[in-house]
Design a protein around this motif. Structure first.
Motif, PDB file in Angstrom:
ATOM      1  N   PRO A   1      50.626  55.767 -51.591  1.00  0.00           N
ATOM      2  CA  PRO A   1      51.210  54.465 -51.907  1.00  0.00           C
ATOM      3  C   PRO A   1      51.538  53.587 -50.694  1.00  0.00           C
ATOM      4  O   PRO A   1      51.252  52.394 -50.712  1.00  0.00           O
ATOM      5  CB  PRO A   1      52.472  54.819 -52.696  1.00  0.00           C
ATOM      6  CG  PRO A   1      52.121  56.112 -53.360  1.00  0.00           C
ATOM      7  CD  PRO A   1      51.271  56.846 -52.341  1.00  0.00           C
ATOM      8  N   ALA A   2      52.093  54.141 -49.630  1.00  0.00           N
ATOM      9  CA  ALA A   2      52.464  53.322 -48.467  1.00  0.00           C
ATOM     10  C   ALA A   2      51.227  52.717 -47.806  1.00  0.00           C
ATOM     11  O   ALA A   2      51.217  51.542 -47.436  1.00  0.00           O
ATOM     12  CB  ALA A   2      53.263  54.139 -47.457  1.00  0.00           C
ATOM     13  N   GLU A   3      50.164  53.502 -47.675  1.00  0.00           N
ATOM     14  CA  GLU A   3      48.918  52.992 -47.086  1.00  0.00           C
ATOM     15  C   GLU A   3      48.252  51.985 -48.008  1.00  0.00           C
ATOM     16  O   GLU A   3      47.693  50.981 -47.571  1.00  0.00           O
ATOM     17  CB  GLU A   3      47.963  54.139 -46.790  1.00  0.00           C
ATOM     18  CG  GLU A   3      48.407  55.024 -45.645  1.00  0.00           C
ATOM     19  CD  GLU A   3      47.452  56.183 -45.422  1.00  0.00           C
ATOM     20  OE1 GLU A   3      46.254  56.041 -45.722  1.00  0.00           O
ATOM     21  OE2 GLU A   3      47.912  57.230 -44.956  1.00  0.00           O
ATOM     22  N   ARG A   4      48.303  52.242 -49.299  1.00  0.00           N
ATOM     23  CA  ARG A   4      47.717  51.335 -50.286  1.00  0.00           C
ATOM     24  C   ARG A   4      48.394  49.969 -50.229  1.00  0.00           C
ATOM     25  O   ARG A   4      47.741  48.926 -50.289  1.00  0.00           O
ATOM     26  CB  ARG A   4      47.881  51.942 -51.684  1.00  0.00           C
ATOM     27  CG  ARG A   4      47.132  51.258 -52.757  1.00  0.00           C
ATOM     28  CD  ARG A   4      47.235  52.007 -54.064  1.00  0.00           C
ATOM     29  NE  ARG A   4      47.786  53.336 -53.879  1.00  0.00           N
ATOM     30  CZ  ARG A   4      48.227  54.111 -54.833  1.00  0.00           C
ATOM     31  NH1 ARG A   4      48.179  53.725 -56.067  1.00  0.00           N
ATOM     32  NH2 ARG A   4      48.715  55.303 -54.571  1.00  0.00           N
ATOM     33  N   THR A   5      49.715  49.968 -50.078  1.00  0.00           N
ATOM     34  CA  THR A   5      50.468  48.715 -49.978  1.00  0.00           C
ATOM     35  C   THR A   5      50.014  47.916 -48.774  1.00  0.00           C
ATOM     36  O   THR A   5      49.788  46.702 -48.873  1.00  0.00           O
ATOM     37  CB  THR A   5      51.979  49.018 -49.881  1.00  0.00           C
ATOM     38  OG1 THR A   5      52.370  49.731 -51.059  1.00  0.00           O
ATOM     39  CG2 THR A   5      52.794  47.756 -49.765  1.00  0.00           C
ATOM     40  N   THR A   6      49.840  48.564 -47.640  1.00  0.00           N
ATOM     41  CA  THR A   6      49.382  47.882 -46.422  1.00  0.00           C
ATOM     42  C   THR A   6      47.985  47.301 -46.626  1.00  0.00           C
ATOM     43  O   THR A   6      47.723  46.147 -46.271  1.00  0.00           O
ATOM     44  CB  THR A   6      49.390  48.859 -45.233  1.00  0.00           C
ATOM     45  OG1 THR A   6      50.717  49.344 -45.051  1.00  0.00           O
ATOM     46  CG2 THR A   6      48.910  48.192 -43.964  1.00  0.00           C
ATOM     47  N   THR A   7      47.106  48.088 -47.207  1.00  0.00           N
ATOM     48  CA  THR A   7      45.732  47.633 -47.446  1.00  0.00           C
ATOM     49  C   THR A   7      45.703  46.436 -48.383  1.00  0.00           C
ATOM     50  O   THR A   7      45.046  45.423 -48.111  1.00  0.00           O
ATOM     51  CB  THR A   7      44.883  48.774 -48.033  1.00  0.00           C
ATOM     52  OG1 THR A   7      44.860  49.857 -47.106  1.00  0.00           O
ATOM     53  CG2 THR A   7      43.461  48.326 -48.331  1.00  0.00           C
ATOM     54  N   LEU A   8      46.412  46.520 -49.503  1.00  0.00           N
ATOM     55  CA  LEU A   8      46.398  45.437 -50.486  1.00  0.00           C
ATOM     56  C   LEU A   8      47.109  44.186 -49.966  1.00  0.00           C
ATOM     57  O   LEU A   8      46.733  43.071 -50.305  1.00  0.00           O
ATOM     58  CB  LEU A   8      47.012  45.908 -51.807  1.00  0.00           C
ATOM     59  CG  LEU A   8      46.204  46.984 -52.523  1.00  0.00           C
ATOM     60  CD1 LEU A   8      46.959  47.497 -53.748  1.00  0.00           C
ATOM     61  CD2 LEU A   8      44.835  46.469 -52.913  1.00  0.00           C
ATOM     62  N   HIS A   9      48.113  44.370 -49.126  1.00  0.00           N
ATOM     63  CA  HIS A   9      48.807  43.228 -48.529  1.00  0.00           C
ATOM     64  C   HIS A   9      47.876  42.451 -47.591  1.00  0.00           C
ATOM     65  O   HIS A   9      47.957  41.226 -47.497  1.00  0.00           O
ATOM     66  CB  HIS A   9      50.053  43.716 -47.783  1.00  0.00           C
ATOM     67  CG  HIS A   9      50.857  42.623 -47.176  1.00  0.00           C
ATOM     68  ND1 HIS A   9      51.593  41.737 -47.939  1.00  0.00           N
ATOM     69  CD2 HIS A   9      51.027  42.243 -45.898  1.00  0.00           C
ATOM     70  CE1 HIS A   9      52.179  40.870 -47.138  1.00  0.00           C
ATOM     71  NE2 HIS A   9      51.856  41.161 -45.898  1.00  0.00           N
ATOM     72  N   ALA A  10      46.978  43.149 -46.915  1.00  0.00           N
ATOM     73  CA  ALA A  10      46.062  42.507 -45.972  1.00  0.00           C
ATOM     74  C   ALA A  10      44.871  41.835 -46.658  1.00  0.00           C
ATOM     75  O   ALA A  10      44.212  40.969 -46.069  1.00  0.00           O
ATOM     76  CB  ALA A  10      45.546  43.539 -44.973  1.00  0.00           C
ATOM     77  N   ALA A  11      44.583  42.182 -47.895  1.00  0.00           N
ATOM     78  CA  ALA A  11      43.377  41.701 -48.574  1.00  0.00           C
ATOM     79  C   ALA A  11      43.256  40.178 -48.642  1.00  0.00           C
ATOM     80  O   ALA A  11      42.196  39.637 -48.324  1.00  0.00           O
ATOM     81  CB  ALA A  11      43.278  42.303 -49.971  1.00  0.00           C
ATOM     82  N   PRO A  12      44.287  39.425 -49.031  1.00  0.00           N
ATOM     83  CA  PRO A  12      44.114  37.966 -49.110  1.00  0.00           C
ATOM     84  C   PRO A  12      43.785  37.315 -47.763  1.00  0.00           C
ATOM     85  O   PRO A  12      42.949  36.414 -47.697  1.00  0.00           O
ATOM     86  CB  PRO A  12      45.457  37.463 -49.656  1.00  0.00           C
ATOM     87  CG  PRO A  12      46.011  38.635 -50.394  1.00  0.00           C
ATOM     88  CD  PRO A  12      45.564  39.845 -49.610  1.00  0.00           C
ATOM     89  N   ALA A  13      44.396  37.767 -46.689  1.00  0.00           N
ATOM     90  CA  ALA A  13      44.111  37.193 -45.364  1.00  0.00           C
ATOM     91  C   ALA A  13      42.683  37.524 -44.933  1.00  0.00           C
ATOM     92  O   ALA A  13      41.978  36.673 -44.387  1.00  0.00           O
ATOM     93  CB  ALA A  13      45.109  37.706 -44.333  1.00  0.00           C
ATOM     94  N   ASP A  14      42.239  38.744 -45.191  1.00  0.00           N
ATOM     95  CA  ASP A  14      40.858  39.123 -44.871  1.00  0.00           C
ATOM     96  C   ASP A  14      39.877  38.256 -45.663  1.00  0.00           C
ATOM     97  O   ASP A  14      38.879  37.784 -45.138  1.00  0.00           O
ATOM     98  CB  ASP A  14      40.603  40.601 -45.189  1.00  0.00           C
ATOM     99  CG  ASP A  14      41.338  41.542 -44.252  1.00  0.00           C
ATOM    100  OD1 ASP A  14      41.835  41.090 -43.203  1.00  0.00           O
ATOM    101  OD2 ASP A  14      41.425  42.734 -44.587  1.00  0.00           O
ATOM    102  N   PHE A  15      40.180  38.043 -46.915  1.00  0.00           N
ATOM    103  CA  PHE A  15      39.343  37.217 -47.780  1.00  0.00           C
ATOM    104  C   PHE A  15      39.278  35.774 -47.257  1.00  0.00           C
ATOM    105  O   PHE A  15      38.208  35.198 -47.144  1.00  0.00           O
ATOM    106  CB  PHE A  15      39.931  37.242 -49.196  1.00  0.00           C
ATOM    107  CG  PHE A  15      39.246  36.341 -50.169  1.00  0.00           C
ATOM    108  CD1 PHE A  15      38.028  36.693 -50.709  1.00  0.00           C
ATOM    109  CD2 PHE A  15      39.829  35.158 -50.568  1.00  0.00           C
ATOM    110  CE1 PHE A  15      37.387  35.867 -51.641  1.00  0.00           C
ATOM    111  CE2 PHE A  15      39.212  34.329 -51.481  1.00  0.00           C
ATOM    112  CZ  PHE A  15      37.994  34.693 -52.025  1.00  0.00           C
ATOM    113  N   ALA A  16      40.424  35.217 -46.918  1.00  0.00           N
ATOM    114  CA  ALA A  16      40.481  33.822 -46.452  1.00  0.00           C
ATOM    115  C   ALA A  16      39.716  33.620 -45.145  1.00  0.00           C
ATOM    116  O   ALA A  16      39.171  32.546 -44.912  1.00  0.00           O
ATOM    117  CB  ALA A  16      41.930  33.386 -46.293  1.00  0.00           C
TER     118      ALA A  16
END
Length: 59
Positions: A34-49
């Motif tokens: 869960p902790a790693e998943r949160t970091t990954t999903l939090h970064a997704a919108p910035a990577d996409f943009a």
């Protein structure tokens, strides 16, 4: 994460899949804690943009 484009509507949509599912299944067959998943999903919108033009370049 998957990027879906529609030429008909002119929209690009960000569809977020959990790490270890969909396109990332081969890279993360066990998923992520869960902790790693949160970091990954939090970064997704910035990577996409960074990879697409948002609002046709209008800011």
């Amino acid at each position: 994460m998957a990027q879906l484009s529609s030429t008909r509507s002119g929209c690009t949509v960000l569809a977020v899949e959990g790490p270890g599912h969909g396109a990332s299944a081969g890279l993360l067959p066990e998923g992520q804690p869960p902790a790693e998943r949160t970091t990954t999903l939090h970064a997704a919108p910035a990577d996409f943009a960074r990879d697409v033009v948002v609002n046709n370049g209008v800011t």
